[in-house]
Design an enzyme around this catalytic site. Structure first.
Site, mmCIF file in Angstrom:
data_model
loop_
_atom_site.group_PDB
_atom_site.id
_atom_site.type_symbol
_atom_site.label_atom_id
_atom_site.label_comp_id
_atom_site.label_asym_id
_atom_site.label_seq_id
_atom_site.Cartn_x
_atom_site.Cartn_y
_atom_site.Cartn_z
ATOM 1 N N ASP A 156 -0.800 -2.871 0.620
ATOM 2 C CA ASP A 156 -0.047 -2.350 -0.514
ATOM 3 C C ASP A 156 -0.356 -3.238 -1.727
ATOM 4 O OD1 ASP A 156 1.550 -0.823 -2.125
ATOM 5 O OD2 ASP A 156 3.274 -0.809 -0.789
HETATM 6 C C1 BGC Z 1 3.709 1.283 -3.524
HETATM 7 C C2 BGC Z 1 2.790 2.183 -2.730
HETATM 8 C C3 BGC Z 1 1.775 2.823 -3.638
HETATM 9 C C4 BGC Z 1 1.038 1.754 -4.387
HETATM 10 C C5 BGC Z 1 -0.041 2.289 -5.296
HETATM 11 C C6 BGC Z 1 2.948 0.347 -4.433
HETATM 12 O O1 BGC Z 1 3.794 -0.322 -5.309
HETATM 13 O O2 BGC Z 1 4.525 0.556 -2.640
HETATM 14 O O3 BGC Z 1 3.540 3.147 -2.041
HETATM 15 O O4 BGC Z 1 0.902 3.623 -2.887
HETATM 16 O O5 BGC Z 1 1.953 1.017 -5.159
HETATM 17 O O6 BGC Z 1 0.491 2.960 -6.370
#
Ligand code: BGC
Length: 743
Positions: free
Chosen positions: A289
């Site tokens: 993530d």
């Molecule tokens: C979130 C994810 C997301 C990623 C990219 C993160 O802050 O937890 O779910 O896919 O950002 O946008």
């Protein structure tokens, strides 16, 4: 014909032959038999820097453009992927550099959060789960995939399959609610919708099961917070939707932010390697993530960036989203033998595998002409409207107030959410545009007769203290035959980093509803929200309540379809509604305790100040017609531990209108070697019945439904008595007994 041409023709013919003879459902390895060899050949030519470059994903601009330093990084082989870069012009421009100006011509993979639609926005995932209809959920994912791929996106960071039992956590909106069975069905539907059987197709994207794992169990509901989950709960509650995604062929996983039992999930060898790779044999890519590899330092698992890189990669996180620690420290870690070349190669291999499976080596570019033709089409809007209508849950309808007559003389539409385009599409709206959205007010206006007068007043804001608009709202309510009040949360009150410590209606909205109710006019409350709300007064005092979540681009039309009876609501809650935030976590599949709640006995498991029961149970939802579920039968009253049976029941529409019922099957293992939940959903079917129509609904129950993890974490079915229950929700069930005998 010269020799070269002959060879070419044979090659072309054999490609045609292969593509004609291999059925679509065959595995990737059958369709692309030489992928492993091609990956090996590439790996043999790649420098270490190029390998590490393939493990790097960087963020573009929110509007879809890439950042200024990306082209040069791509040119040098230092960047394998981006997120948020989208729109064919942008993606093709960067792709051209990768494919035409680099040594090895490895294409980029473009990721994006396509969560509930790309441009045509469907209900938030929690709302889609409320359809209890995997076919429509699969269709909306397929439409999202088609639009996204046409815009140059290859990879969606969805489905989010985190089980959430805590309504304070804002990301409950992004998943399918509290239940592992429903969550698994929805996970499968979404993966199939996004990917189809072959995500190299021009209308498919590769999916990403996230957030691996346990992220929804954040302590106190506080986003990013620590989780501590027993292996049994992990295996029985949090893992199943991920396993369903793997079984549906999901190409990628995203490691999460949370600390899980002392090992952050972006450096957790148990979940990332033992379970995912060894038990489940997942051969796809794991992306971290956003900066979760760097966050290993904050967690206190890594003393510095170098340690964090080693911990992430060695645990099985293949690609780093945004932080750049693999690239910065990979070479040194390799020299120090804290990373092996084999593990770097393996991570690169997994990423390349997805690029091959996407067909990017053959078709790296997106087609600009297709982009404009494929996005936001009338067919997509019609599907969004139908899905939205199917996601609505009728929570109360005293005296049959709904559906309203389209020819009423005057209707007052009130509330801060009645005409808000930006709120109705919810959080994570991809490339969706608020200005496309049909609000409730707009939907009602096009639904009612030409003579009906519609008056609108906002009444108050979602979340401030002013009651200045109350007088006008009350005035238009007094002048009307019916009042529709839209209250709830603004879109940004749920989703990532949107945690609430209260589940009550924010601001002065409850006071607004009270003021309207005091006029004595018939009142319908339309709720818009990304989580369960503790709406006790409303549930008690207002005759009709329709839960609409954040229903997407077509929300207003779909809600009007239901309010005025063109569609009979049939959605059911995918999550328990508590009476008070103090009851959280509250979920239907809890254990019985040694002292189950008893109103007449103080020393039982309950509260002094609030009933132990939910306000609305899991699986709950009404219809404009009535159903009766009877004649619960088992094909065999007794089976062996490895046996199976058919459970059947009759469902009859005993009311006056055609409508949908979701027949739900629950089980309980009465006494076992480890304690079991009081109820577990094991099957459901949404059926449409004409007035007077009766249907036999059948469910197959096998050992996979009856089993559980015993004290040594072995999946077993134990002999003994099971209760088999069916009904329209998790509370109002009829039941019978099943005996499971030893082998
Ligand atoms: C979130 C994810 C997301 C990623 C990219 C993160 O802050 O937890 O779910 O896919 O950002 O946008």
């Amino acid at each position: 014909m010269n020799r070269n041409r002959t060879i070419r023709l044979v090659l072309i013919l054999s490609v045609v032959f292969i593509s004609l003879t291999v059925p679509a459902s065959d595995s990737f390895s059958q369709r692309q038999p030489n992928v492993d060899a091609r990956i090996n050949a590439l790996l043999a030519r790649m420098t270490l820097a190029e390998k590490l470059g393939q493990l790097q994903q960087l963020d573009g601009h929110a509007d879809g453009r890439f950042k200024d330093d990306h082209p040069e990084m791509v040119r040098k082989g230092q960047l394998g992927s981006t997120l948020n870069v989208r729109g064919v012009r942008n993606t093709n421009e960067l792709q051209r550099i990768a494919v035409e100006q680099t040594r090895l011509k490895i294409p980029m993979i473009f990721g994006f959060d396509v969560i509930h639609g790309y441009r045509t926005i469907f209900p938030i995932p929690l709302g889609e789960a409320a359809t209890w209809d995997p076919a429509v959920v699969e269709r909306s994912a397929a439409i999202a995939a088609k639009e996204a791929r046409a815009a140059g996106v290859h990879w969606t960071f969805a489905p989010m399959v985190d089980i959430a039992r805590d309504a304070r956590w804002g990301r409950i909106a992004e998943g399918s609610g509290e239940d592992p069975f429903l969550g698994s069905v929805m996970a499968r539907a979404r993966v199939l919708g996004f990917q189809g059987s072959d995500y190299s197709a021009p209308d498919k994207v590769v999916a990403c099961a996230k957030h691996w794992v346990g992220y929804g169990a954040a302590e106190g509901g506080r986003d990013y917070n620590t989780t501590d989950i027993s292996e049994r709960t992990l295996r029985e509650v949090y893992l199943p939707p991920f396993k369903a995604a793997v079984d549906a062929g999901v190409g990628t996983f995203m490691s999460a932010f949370n600390d899980l039992n002392g090992l952050p999930t972006s450096a957790n060898p148990f979940t990332l390697t033992e379970v995912l790779r060894k038990e489940w044999r997942f051969d796809g890519l794991v992306v971290s993530d956003y900066e979760s590899v760097r966050e290993l330092i904050n967690h206190g698992l890594a003393a510095n960036e170098k340690d964090a890189a080693a911990a992430g990669l060695n645990s099985g996180v293949d690609m780093e989203m945004v932080s750049r620690l693999y690239n910065k420290h990979g070479a040194e870690l390799l020299r120090e033998r804290r990373l092996s070349l084999a593990s770097i190669d393996e991570a690169v291999r997994r990423g390349l595998r997805i690029k091959f499976r996407l067909g990017l080596f053959e078709t790296p570019y997106a087609d600009e002409a297709l982009e404009s033709r494929s996005i936001y089409t009338p067919a997509h809007l019609a599907a969004a409207r139908e899905t939205a209508a199917r996601s609505l849950v009728l929570l109360k309808n005293e005296g049959g107030l709904l559906p309203l007559n389209k020819s009423l003389k005057a209707i007052a539409v009130i509330g801060p959410l009645a005409d808000s385009q930006k709120d109705v599409i919810g959080s994570w709206t991809g490339d969706g545009k608020p200005e496309d959205a049909i609000t409730l007010l707009a939907g009602i206006k096009t639904k009612v007769s030409a003579q009906t007068i519609i008056k609108y007043a906002k009444g108050c804001e979602v979340n401030d203290d002013s009651t200045a608009g109350f007088d006008e709202a009350v005035r238009i309510a007094r002048d009307s035959d019916a009042v529709i009040v839209a209250v709830g949360e603004s879109a940004d009150m749920s989703g990532e980093a949107a945690v609430r410590s209260s589940l009550d209606l924010p601001g002065r909205q409850l006071d607004l509803v009270k003021a309207i109710r005091a006029t004595g006019k018939p009142v319908v409350v339309v709720l818009m929200n990304g989580r369960p709300l503790s709406i006790n007064w409303v549930a008690e005092s207002v005759p009709s309540i329709l839960e609409t979540w954040f229903a997407g681009t077509q929300a207003g039309s779909a809600i009007a379809d239901v309010l005025f009876g063109d569609v009979n609501p049939g959605g059911k809650l995918p999550v328990t509604f508590p009476r008070s935030v103090g009851q959280v976590p509250l979920y239907y599949n809890h254990k019985n305790t040694g002292r189950p709640p008893d109103a007449n006995n103080k020393y039982t498991s309950k509260y002094l100040d609030v009933p132990w029961t939910p306000l609305f149970p899991f699986g709950y939802g009404l219809s404009y017609t009535q159903f009766k579920i009877t004649n619960l039968r088992l094909s065999a009253p007794r089976i062996r531990t490895d046996g199976s049976l058919t459970v059947s029941a009759e469902v009859e529409n005993v009311g006056q209108r055609a409508g949908d019922e979701v027949v739900q099957l629950y089980i309980r293992d009465v006494a076992a070697s480890v304690t079991r939940p009081v109820k577990e959903l094991k099957g459901f079917q949404r059926v449409t019945l004409q007035p007077g129509e009766k249907r036999l609904v059948e469910f197959k129950l096998t050992s996979s439904h009856l089993g559980f993890y015993n004290h040594v974490m072995k999946f077993v079915v134990e002999p003994g008595e099971f209760r088999i229950m069916v009904g329209p929700n998790s509370r109002d069930l009829i039941e019978t007994k099943l005996e499971v005998a030893g082998r």
